[in-house]
Write a protein that holds these residues in place. Structure first.
Motif, PDB file in Angstrom:
ATOM      1  N   ALA A 128     -31.685  16.405 -12.293  1.00  0.00           N
ATOM      2  CA  ALA A 128     -31.342  15.324 -13.215  1.00  0.00           C
ATOM      3  C   ALA A 128     -32.475  14.307 -13.319  1.00  0.00           C
ATOM      4  N   HIS A 129     -33.139  14.045 -12.199  1.00  0.00           N
ATOM      5  CA  HIS A 129     -34.273  13.090 -12.194  1.00  0.00           C
ATOM      6  C   HIS A 129     -35.384  13.581 -13.109  1.00  0.00           C
ATOM      7  N   LEU A 130     -35.637  14.900 -13.112  1.00  0.00           N
ATOM      8  CA  LEU A 130     -36.669  15.451 -13.993  1.00  0.00           C
ATOM      9  C   LEU A 130     -36.311  15.256 -15.459  1.00  0.00           C
ATOM     10  N   MET A 131     -35.013  15.101 -15.746  1.00  0.00           N
ATOM     11  CA  MET A 131     -34.553  14.883 -17.127  1.00  0.00           C
ATOM     12  C   MET A 131     -34.371  13.403 -17.428  1.00  0.00           C
ATOM     13  N   GLY A 132     -34.783  12.537 -16.480  1.00  0.00           N
ATOM     14  CA  GLY A 132     -34.759  11.105 -16.702  1.00  0.00           C
ATOM     15  C   GLY A 132     -33.438  10.436 -16.424  1.00  0.00           C
ATOM     16  N   ALA A 133     -32.543  11.090 -15.655  1.00  0.00           N
ATOM     17  CA  ALA A 133     -31.223  10.513 -15.379  1.00  0.00           C
ATOM     18  C   ALA A 133     -31.251   9.728 -14.081  1.00  0.00           C
ATOM     19  N   SER A 134     -30.316   8.755 -13.950  1.00  0.00           N
ATOM     20  CA  SER A 134     -30.192   7.942 -12.735  1.00  0.00           C
ATOM     21  C   SER A 134     -29.046   8.487 -11.892  1.00  0.00           C
TER      22      SER A 134
END
Length: 415
Positions: A128-134
């Protein structure tokens, strides 16, 4: 933790339909910030892992366990952690993750669940971090951490508590069986002494016919005592199921089979005469000799029961024990021309406490055999047609610890 074909079918159906239903709820009924139809379809199709014929046919095998663990790892810690972060750690997904933690600890062993949550959670959050999510909600990040930590702690405590309960039940069972074994071995020792007495009587001034009869009776009595002692040891091992002794030594397959077949306590000479041992090629494998001897005994006993249930009297060669090498692995095959096993039962006969012999047997013999064989990194399988007999095949990895003498021609031995 308690695999069975029916449970796997239920899990597969629940997983497949559940993902589609939850997609509709989160996308339309109670819309969430992020929902992905493609991801849901992949997770739903992943349910086919649970419905694979090989996994359902033998759900307790090592390969089935690996497939189940992989599919569950993707379905629960990885997917839930990823969706939790993609939705910004909102309340709906905070509750979903808490429920997932408890389900994961219930569905698997607590050690596997802990490792899976650490690795799967980290992998999901990183994806998710790689997709810009928190990974946590912007309003109350610590509240989310506290709730998930609480669910994790409760899951861990419940998992350890369940493991301790199973361990206590096992110890109580083993304690009871130990007392019973002691009480049974005492009269068996007396019977064994009676065999010695008969053998001593045969040394006195008696006719050759009586001497031969005394020797035969003594041998049968002592073979029976050895068989009963092995049965007691087997039942104690059955109570432990997966906690079998870890003794490993080099075993020559042909020698083991011939010794077991020769010493088996047959009920009649007709039974003895129906057994044939054929050594196509001897091989050596690593395992516990005493446990593998009991495996062959159990398979012989089942085959003789199948022959006894057939409509015709057993004939020489109706029960065959073949030793050879098949596709690079050693194979011991026990074949009989008995009543066979229906296709429906073949998927269940290795389950604990399931017996195809109504009113006879405790349903643990084949479970014991399977655990012993898999403990030596082998595989126990069955092929049968109703009315045409059955073949139980033990496939084992070869070892070069002891020299293997290839047979130029097949050797047959009638016993």
């Amino acid at each position: 933790m308690h695999p069975s074909p029916r449970r796997l079918v239920w899990i597969g159906f629940f997983t497949f339909s559940g993902h589609l239903l939850i997609y509709w709820i989160w996308a339309h009924a109670v819309p969430q910030p992020y929902e992905n139809l493609g991801a849901r379809l992949i997770m739903a199709l992943l349910a086919l892992f649970y419905l694979m014929p090989g996994l359902r046919r033998d759900p307790t095998s090592a390969m089935s366990g690996r497939l189940f663990s992989l599919a569950t790892w993707i379905q629960l810690p990885w997917f839930f952690s990823w969706m939790y972060a993609m939705n910004g750690g909102n309340q709906a997904w905070l509750g979903s993750v808490a429920a997932m933690v408890l389900i994961y600890y219930h569905a698997t062993d607590w050690r596997l669940a802990t490792l899976g949550l650490l690795s799967g959670g980290a992998a999901g959050l990183y994806s998710a971090h790689l997709m810009g999510a928190s990974p946590v909600g912007p309003d109350q990040p610590m509240a989310n951490v506290v709730v998930i930590a609480f669910a994790w702690t409760m899951g861990l405590m419940l998992g350890i508590s369940s493991a301790n309960l199973r361990r206590a039940r096992l110890l109580n069972t083993l304690s009871t069986m130990g007392v019973m074994a002691h009480e049974l071995r005492t009269p068996l020792a007396t019977v064994n002494l009676m065999g010695d007495v008969l053998r001593n009587l045969s040394q006195h001034d008696v006719s050759d016919a009586k001497r031969k009869k005394f020797e035969e009776l003594a041998t049968r009595l002592q073979n029976l005592v050895r068989s009963m002692n092995r049965q007691i040891d087997t039942q104690i091992s059955n109570a432990q199921l997966l906690r079998l002794p870890r003794e490993h030594s080099a075993i020559q397959a042909a020698e083991l089979v011939q010794e077991v077949v020769a010493n088996y306590p047959y009920r009649s000479s007709r039974e003895r005469d129906c057994v044939r041992v054929q050594v196509q090629q001897d091989f050596c494998f690593m395992g516990s000799r005493s446990l593998f001897a009991q495996v062959v005994i159990n398979l012989l006993k089942n085959a003789l029961h199948a022959l006894a249930a057939a409509s015709h009297a057993p004939q020489p060669g109706d029960l065959r024990v073949d030793v050879g090498i098949h596709h690079g692995k050693g194979r011991i095959a026990v074949s009989d021309d008995g009543i066979g096993i229906s296709h429906e039962l073949q998927s269940r006969i290795f389950e604990p406490f399931y017996s195809s012999q109504a009113g006879a047997g405790n349903g643990l013999g084949l479970t014991f055999c399977k655990n012993v064989v898999e403990g030596a990194h082998g595989r126990l399988s069955v092929h049968s047609e109703p009315g045409l007999g059955a073949v139980f095949m033990i496939d084992l990895p070869l070892t070069t610890t002891a020299p293997v003498r290839p047979a130029a021609t097949a050797q047959s031995q009638w016993l």
